[in-house]
Design a protein around this motif. Sequence first.
Motif, PDB file in Angstrom:
ATOM      1  N   GLU A 151     -18.088  22.543  31.765  1.00  7.85           N
ATOM      2  CA  GLU A 151     -17.806  22.049  30.677  1.00  7.85           C
ATOM      3  C   GLU A 151     -18.059  20.635  30.279  1.00  7.85           C
ATOM      4  OE1 GLU A 151     -16.398  23.762  27.957  1.00  7.85           O
ATOM      5  OE2 GLU A 151     -16.475  25.459  29.338  1.00  7.85           O
ATOM      6  N   MET A 152     -18.037  19.777  31.349  1.00  6.30           N
ATOM      7  CA  MET A 152     -18.614  18.375  31.014  1.00  6.30           C
ATOM      8  C   MET A 152     -20.165  18.390  30.854  1.00  6.30           C
ATOM      9  SD  MET A 152     -16.423  15.884  33.807  1.00  6.30           S
ATOM     10  CE  MET A 152     -16.388  17.145  35.069  1.00  6.30           C
ATOM     11  N   GLU A 153     -20.697  19.165  31.792  1.00  2.73           N
ATOM     12  CA  GLU A 153     -22.274  19.339  31.564  1.00  2.73           C
ATOM     13  C   GLU A 153     -22.690  19.814  29.940  1.00  2.73           C
ATOM     14  OE1 GLU A 153     -23.624  19.832  36.041  1.00  2.73           O
ATOM     15  OE2 GLU A 153     -23.033  21.554  34.997  1.00  2.73           O
ATOM     16  N   ARG A 154     -21.860  20.815  29.667  1.00  2.00           N
ATOM     17  CA  ARG A 154     -22.007  21.793  28.518  1.00  2.00           C
ATOM     18  C   ARG A 154     -21.892  20.723  27.339  1.00  2.00           C
ATOM     19  NH1 ARG A 154     -19.010  23.689  24.780  1.00  2.00           N
ATOM     20  NH2 ARG A 154     -19.796  25.310  23.452  1.00  2.00           N
ATOM     21  N   SER A 155     -20.933  19.876  27.416  1.00  2.00           N
ATOM     22  CA  SER A 155     -20.561  18.766  26.435  1.00  2.00           C
ATOM     23  C   SER A 155     -21.498  17.819  26.291  1.00  2.00           C
ATOM     24  CB  SER A 155     -19.094  18.052  26.676  1.00  2.00           C
ATOM     25  OG  SER A 155     -18.746  17.219  25.898  1.00  2.00           O
ATOM     26  N   MET A 156     -22.166  17.258  27.452  1.00  2.00           N
ATOM     27  CA  MET A 156     -23.372  16.465  27.241  1.00  2.00           C
ATOM     28  C   MET A 156     -24.455  17.090  26.837  1.00  2.00           C
ATOM     29  SD  MET A 156     -24.122  13.741  30.423  1.00  2.00           S
ATOM     30  CE  MET A 156     -24.006  14.774  31.647  1.00  2.00           C
ATOM     31  N   CYS A 157     -24.847  18.377  27.223  1.00  2.00           N
ATOM     32  CA  CYS A 157     -25.937  18.937  26.648  1.00  2.00           C
ATOM     33  C   CYS A 157     -25.979  19.143  25.017  1.00  2.00           C
ATOM     34  CB  CYS A 157     -25.974  20.356  27.520  1.00  2.00           C
ATOM     35  SG  CYS A 157     -27.494  21.448  27.119  1.00  2.00           S
ATOM     36  N   LEU A 158     -24.590  19.470  24.868  1.00  2.00           N
ATOM     37  CA  LEU A 158     -24.393  19.663  23.261  1.00  2.00           C
ATOM     38  C   LEU A 158     -24.306  18.354  22.274  1.00  2.00           C
ATOM     39  CD1 LEU A 158     -21.926  22.715  23.092  1.00  2.00           C
ATOM     40  CD2 LEU A 158     -24.461  22.690  22.407  1.00  2.00           C
ATOM     41  N   ALA A 159     -24.056  17.323  22.959  1.00  3.27           N
ATOM     42  CA  ALA A 159     -24.057  16.024  22.615  1.00  3.27           C
ATOM     43  C   ALA A 159     -24.895  15.626  21.499  1.00  3.27           C
ATOM     44  CB  ALA A 159     -23.569  14.855  23.469  1.00  3.27           C
ATOM     45  N   GLU A 160     -26.195  15.717  21.831  1.00  2.00           N
ATOM     46  CA  GLU A 160     -27.439  15.406  21.008  1.00  2.00           C
ATOM     47  C   GLU A 160     -27.164  16.118  19.689  1.00  2.00           C
ATOM     48  OE1 GLU A 160     -29.554  12.642  22.727  1.00  2.00           O
ATOM     49  OE2 GLU A 160     -28.903  14.232  23.963  1.00  2.00           O
ATOM     50  N   SER A 161     -26.878  17.375  19.693  1.00  2.00           N
ATOM     51  CA  SER A 161     -27.111  17.913  18.358  1.00  2.00           C
ATOM     52  C   SER A 161     -25.473  17.916  17.654  1.00  2.00           C
ATOM     53  CB  SER A 161     -27.033  19.624  18.557  1.00  2.00           C
ATOM     54  OG  SER A 161     -26.024  20.075  19.534  1.00  2.00           O
TER      55      SER A 161
END
Length: 165
Positions: A151-161
Amino acid sequence: MSFSLRSKIIAAAGSGAAIIAMLFLGGSDGVEGRRYEAYKDVAGVWTVCDGHTGRDIIIGKTYTDGECDALLRKDLQLAKRTVDRLVKVPLGEYQKAALYSFVFNVGSDAFSKSTLLRKLNKGDQEGACDEMRRWVYAGGMKWKGLQNRREMERSMCLAESKNDL
């Protein structure tokens, strides 16, 4: 993600994805949790420091912060090379950092064969980030710690968009 870790990651913005990933993974605030003596992880793999695995682990040795930092840098370089070589679409720094962390954890081989990579290279960045949620098993069992990490990695991954961390 703890407030302290989140603050460090935001402060590192602009420093590069490898630095962000190192902050995300390393030290007492890191997602892995630093352990100075070798232990068997939930899958029975000998592990030390911030999630380092391999034949170079010395069982019974107490590692220093400097040794743990060096192992993390070495491991992250391998993850970075894998991501940079296999991903064919432009990524933001947080997306790269999330992928470096993910590959550090699941391994280059698994990443190279993943649906996550296929979706990413087809331009489906949100779908690729969502794929991280599937990687929550170790030793054939679903683990809450891996769910939290993904969930933390996903959040970081989506942070750009979404322009949010």
